[in-house]
Design an enzyme around this catalytic site. Structure first.
Site, short mmCIF file in Angstrom:
data_model
loop_
_atom_site.label_atom_id
_atom_site.label_comp_id
_atom_site.label_asym_id
_atom_site.label_seq_id
_atom_site.Cartn_x
_atom_site.Cartn_y
_atom_site.Cartn_z
N HIS A 165 90.83 14.48 46.51
CA HIS A 165 90.08 14.71 47.44
C HIS A 165 90.19 14.14 48.53
O HIS A 165 89.90 14.70 49.94
CB HIS A 165 88.58 14.62 46.87
CG HIS A 165 88.35 15.71 45.76
ND1 HIS A 165 88.84 16.80 45.37
CD2 HIS A 165 87.90 15.34 44.26
CE1 HIS A 165 88.34 17.49 44.51
NE2 HIS A 165 87.96 16.46 43.61
N ASP B 182 92.44 24.20 47.29
CA ASP B 182 92.51 24.11 46.14
C ASP B 182 93.65 23.22 45.56
O ASP B 182 94.79 23.45 46.32
CB ASP B 182 92.35 25.41 45.11
CG ASP B 182 92.22 25.10 43.90
OD1 ASP B 182 91.58 24.16 43.49
OD2 ASP B 182 92.61 26.03 43.03
N LEU C 199 87.08 26.18 69.10
CA LEU C 199 86.81 26.48 67.74
C LEU C 199 85.58 26.38 67.14
O LEU C 199 84.69 25.52 67.33
CB LEU C 199 88.04 25.67 66.84
CG LEU C 199 88.09 26.09 65.59
CD1 LEU C 199 89.08 27.47 65.20
CD2 LEU C 199 89.00 25.08 64.96
C1 IPE Z 1 87.60 26.88 44.48
O1 IPE Z 1 88.12 26.19 43.78
C2 IPE Z 1 86.30 26.03 45.46
C3 IPE Z 1 86.86 25.26 46.13
C4 IPE Z 1 87.91 25.15 46.78
C5 IPE Z 1 85.72 24.55 47.03
P1 IPE Z 1 87.98 25.77 42.20
O2 IPE Z 1 89.06 24.92 41.84
O3 IPE Z 1 86.27 25.36 42.12
O4 IPE Z 1 88.12 27.22 41.69
P2 IPE Z 1 88.54 27.67 40.16
O5 IPE Z 1 87.43 27.16 39.18
O6 IPE Z 1 89.64 27.29 39.88
O7 IPE Z 1 88.11 29.33 40.23
C1 IPE Z 2 89.77 21.74 45.47
O1 IPE Z 2 90.56 20.99 44.70
C2 IPE Z 2 88.54 20.80 46.02
C3 IPE Z 2 87.18 21.18 45.46
C4 IPE Z 2 86.89 22.17 44.63
C5 IPE Z 2 85.98 20.41 45.70
P1 IPE Z 2 90.24 20.95 43.15
O2 IPE Z 2 89.39 19.65 42.75
O3 IPE Z 2 89.74 22.24 42.61
O4 IPE Z 2 91.49 20.64 42.60
P2 IPE Z 2 92.17 21.15 41.26
O5 IPE Z 2 92.07 22.74 41.19
O6 IPE Z 2 91.31 20.55 40.15
O7 IPE Z 2 93.55 20.68 41.25
MG MG Z 3 90.47 23.63 41.47
#
Ligand code: IPE
Ligand code: IPE
Ligand code: MG
Length: 225
Positions: free
Chosen positions: A29, A12, A124
């Site tokens: 990303h 995240d 792995l």
């Molecule tokens: C969790 O992150 C999902 C992934 C890392 C793929 P999110 O950014 O979607 O989660 P929330 O919305 O903060 O809970």
């Molecule tokens: C996690 O990073 C990746 C996915 C959920 C695909 P985020 O896109 O949720 O990044 P933040 O949390 O908004 O910074």
């Molecule tokens: Mg996020």
């Protein structure tokens, strides 16, 4: 001393990482994908680690703007195609979890292709959680078992899940302390590590530190030591 066999990561913080530098969220990303590669290589070189499960796209992530979702799909497709030689070189088997039927036919084809081409790899296992939600996974498993004549046992349910392996270490980067519907069954006795660093800043050094910390944890599994 504990040895972590199964590491799972909620990757995240990509969007915030990009925005903090005045970049578009999708740049985060893109950089995050490079970290996936680095962490996978690190784990493939660590003999104790058998499985690395990475949360890449949740069943809830469809709520994001269409352009971001489309970017993530393209990024995944490119990542898998470009990284196939590294999977093979590092003897890494690719195993998706989640309901990938929701993806475009061409992305499903890429996923299948990499799965098939790495099926013989016995190093792995890199498992990417793609359109994955733990509640959805459990529901699909229960529905697959519902016509069973016998009562459903924990073992039966476990074996009907996409991911059948208990998690040892569960990491979430990005500063939040929640599971966001990730591996709720499998993480029953996982050690949880919530890290402030955003995913694009996470490195194999950080992972190494966590693995070291984990070796010293006393895991009781409800018993006494
Ligand atoms: C969790 O992150 C999902 C992934 C890392 C793929 P999110 O950014 O979607 O989660 P929330 O919305 O903060 O809970
Ligand atoms: C996690 O990073 C990746 C996915 C959920 C695909 P985020 O896109 O949720 O990044 P933040 O949390 O908004 O910074
Ligand atoms: Mg996020």
């Amino acid at each position: 001393m504990n040895q972590a066999k199964h590491i799972a990561i909620i990757m995240d913080g990509n969007g915030r990482w990009a925005q903090m530098q005045g970049l578009k969220r999708v740049k985060g990303h893109e950089t995050g994908a490079k970290v996936v590669k680095a962490i996978t290589t690190y784990c493939s070189n660590n003999e104790n680690i058998e499985r690395l499960t990475l949360y890449a796209f949740s069943t809830e992530n469809w709520k994001r703007p269409r352009l971001e979702v489309e970017f993530l799909m393209k990024l995944l497709d490119n990542y898998l195609k470009n990284e196939l030689p590294s999977y093979l070189k590092n003897n890494v088997k690719f195993e998706p979890i989640g309901d990938t039927r929701a993806f475009s036919k061409s992305l499903q084809k890429t996923i299948k292709m990499v799965e098939e081409k790495t099926a013989h790899c016995d190093g792995l296992v890199q498992s990417l959680a793609l359109n994955y939600g733990s509640q959805d996974e459990i529901l699909r498993a229960v529905n697959a078992l519902k016509n069973s004549k016998k009562d459903i046992t924990a073992e039966m349910l476990n074996n009907a899940l996409d991911c059948k392996e208990d998690v040892d270490i569960l990491i979430r980067t990005g500063g939040d302390s929640r599971l966001s519907n990730f591996l709720l069954w499998q993480a029953a006795y996982a050690e949880l590590f919530f890290i402030d660093k955003l995913w694009p800043d996470f490195s194999s050094k950080d992972l190494e530190k966590i693995i070291k910390q984990f070796t010293k944890v006393e895991r009781r599994f409800g018993g006494l030591k």
